[in-house]
Design a protein around this motif. Structure first.
Motif, PDB file in Angstrom:
ATOM      1  N   GLY A 162      -2.577  -2.873  -5.661  1.00  0.00           N
ATOM      2  CA  GLY A 162      -3.206  -1.556  -5.781  1.00  0.00           C
ATOM      3  C   GLY A 162      -3.929  -1.135  -4.522  1.00  0.00           C
ATOM      4  O   GLY A 162      -3.672  -0.040  -3.987  1.00  0.00           O
ATOM      5  N   PRO A 163      -4.837  -1.972  -4.012  1.00  0.00           N
ATOM      6  CA  PRO A 163      -5.526  -1.592  -2.777  1.00  0.00           C
ATOM      7  C   PRO A 163      -4.563  -1.385  -1.599  1.00  0.00           C
ATOM      8  O   PRO A 163      -4.780  -0.497  -0.782  1.00  0.00           O
ATOM      9  N   LEU A 164      -3.503  -2.184  -1.534  1.00  0.00           N
ATOM     10  CA  LEU A 164      -2.545  -2.037  -0.435  1.00  0.00           C
ATOM     11  C   LEU A 164      -1.783  -0.718  -0.552  1.00  0.00           C
ATOM     12  O   LEU A 164      -1.613  -0.005   0.450  1.00  0.00           O
ATOM     13  N   LEU A 165      -1.332  -0.364  -1.749  1.00  0.00           N
ATOM     14  CA  LEU A 165      -0.621   0.908  -1.922  1.00  0.00           C
ATOM     15  C   LEU A 165      -1.529   2.085  -1.566  1.00  0.00           C
ATOM     16  O   LEU A 165      -1.085   3.056  -0.931  1.00  0.00           O
ATOM     17  N   GLN A 166      -2.805   2.008  -1.922  1.00  0.00           N
ATOM     18  CA  GLN A 166      -3.743   3.075  -1.570  1.00  0.00           C
ATOM     19  C   GLN A 166      -3.917   3.146  -0.057  1.00  0.00           C
ATOM     20  O   GLN A 166      -3.889   4.226   0.538  1.00  0.00           O
ATOM     21  N   ARG A 167      -4.080   1.993   0.574  1.00  0.00           N
ATOM     22  CA  ARG A 167      -4.284   1.935   2.025  1.00  0.00           C
ATOM     23  C   ARG A 167      -3.067   2.470   2.782  1.00  0.00           C
ATOM     24  O   ARG A 167      -3.192   3.246   3.736  1.00  0.00           O
ATOM     25  N   VAL A 168      -1.871   2.056   2.356  1.00  0.00           N
ATOM     26  CA  VAL A 168      -0.640   2.509   3.010  1.00  0.00           C
ATOM     27  C   VAL A 168      -0.443   4.004   2.775  1.00  0.00           C
ATOM     28  O   VAL A 168      -0.071   4.745   3.688  1.00  0.00           O
ATOM     29  N   SER A 169      -0.712   4.476   1.570  1.00  0.00           N
ATOM     30  CA  SER A 169      -0.595   5.910   1.269  1.00  0.00           C
ATOM     31  C   SER A 169      -1.559   6.728   2.132  1.00  0.00           C
ATOM     32  O   SER A 169      -1.203   7.810   2.620  1.00  0.00           O
TER      33      SER A 169
END
Length: 155
Positions: A71-78
């Motif tokens: 979750g945190p990675l998808l938010q960061r990449v987005s």
């Protein structure tokens, strides 16, 4: 690292990650459990793929560590895609089939703007289908340039 078919070849996601297939732009980011690369399909410039660093076929197979990072990675990449590409929206979706069978899961993080929707007269999943059918791939030099910028932002 990878297990199953990915370790010995035959998995495009693993082949790209392990350097057995050309990957314009190279790896954008690696965490302990995940790899981020520019999409090699026709989904447009700035579209990234977030995939487990090991060969995983189902979300239900993710370890606690992998799922905790996701979750945190998808938010960061987005957020990085938003900063670099300035889209109207960033689509995030799971893709996991290869030849009609479950394949290495990967989350597609795709910047979308009015120009894309107008060009293909579509949005959402229909836009992705239309882009796939059109088969237009970003130029390798543009992919390298965008990946360099994304690496800077993701630091």
């Amino acid at each position: 690292m990878a297990e199953g078919t990915g370790a010995g070849g035959g998995c495009k996601a693993c082949d790209l990650m392990l350097g057995r297939a050309p990957l314009p732009g190279g790896s954008v980011l690696r965490t302990e459990s995940w790899v981020v690369e520019h999409c090699v399909g026709p989904l447009g410039l700035g579209t990234l793929v977030v995939k487990p660093a090991r060969h995983v076929l189902h979300v239900a197979e993710l370890t606690a560590q992998e799922s905790g990072e996701l979750g945190p990675l998808l938010q960061r990449v987005s957020a990085a895609v938003t900063e670099v590409m300035a889209p109207e929206q960033v689509y995030v979706c799971l893709w996991s089939h290869a030849g009609g069978a479950p394949g290495h899961i990967h989350f597609v993080v795709q910047p979308v703007g009015a120009r894309d929707m107008s060009r293909f007269a579509a949005f959402g999943p229909a836009l992705q289908v239309a882009m796939g059918e059109a088969g237009h791939f970003p130029e390798a030099a543009d992919v390298r340039r965008v990946c360099d910028r994304l690496r800077e932002v993701l630091g």
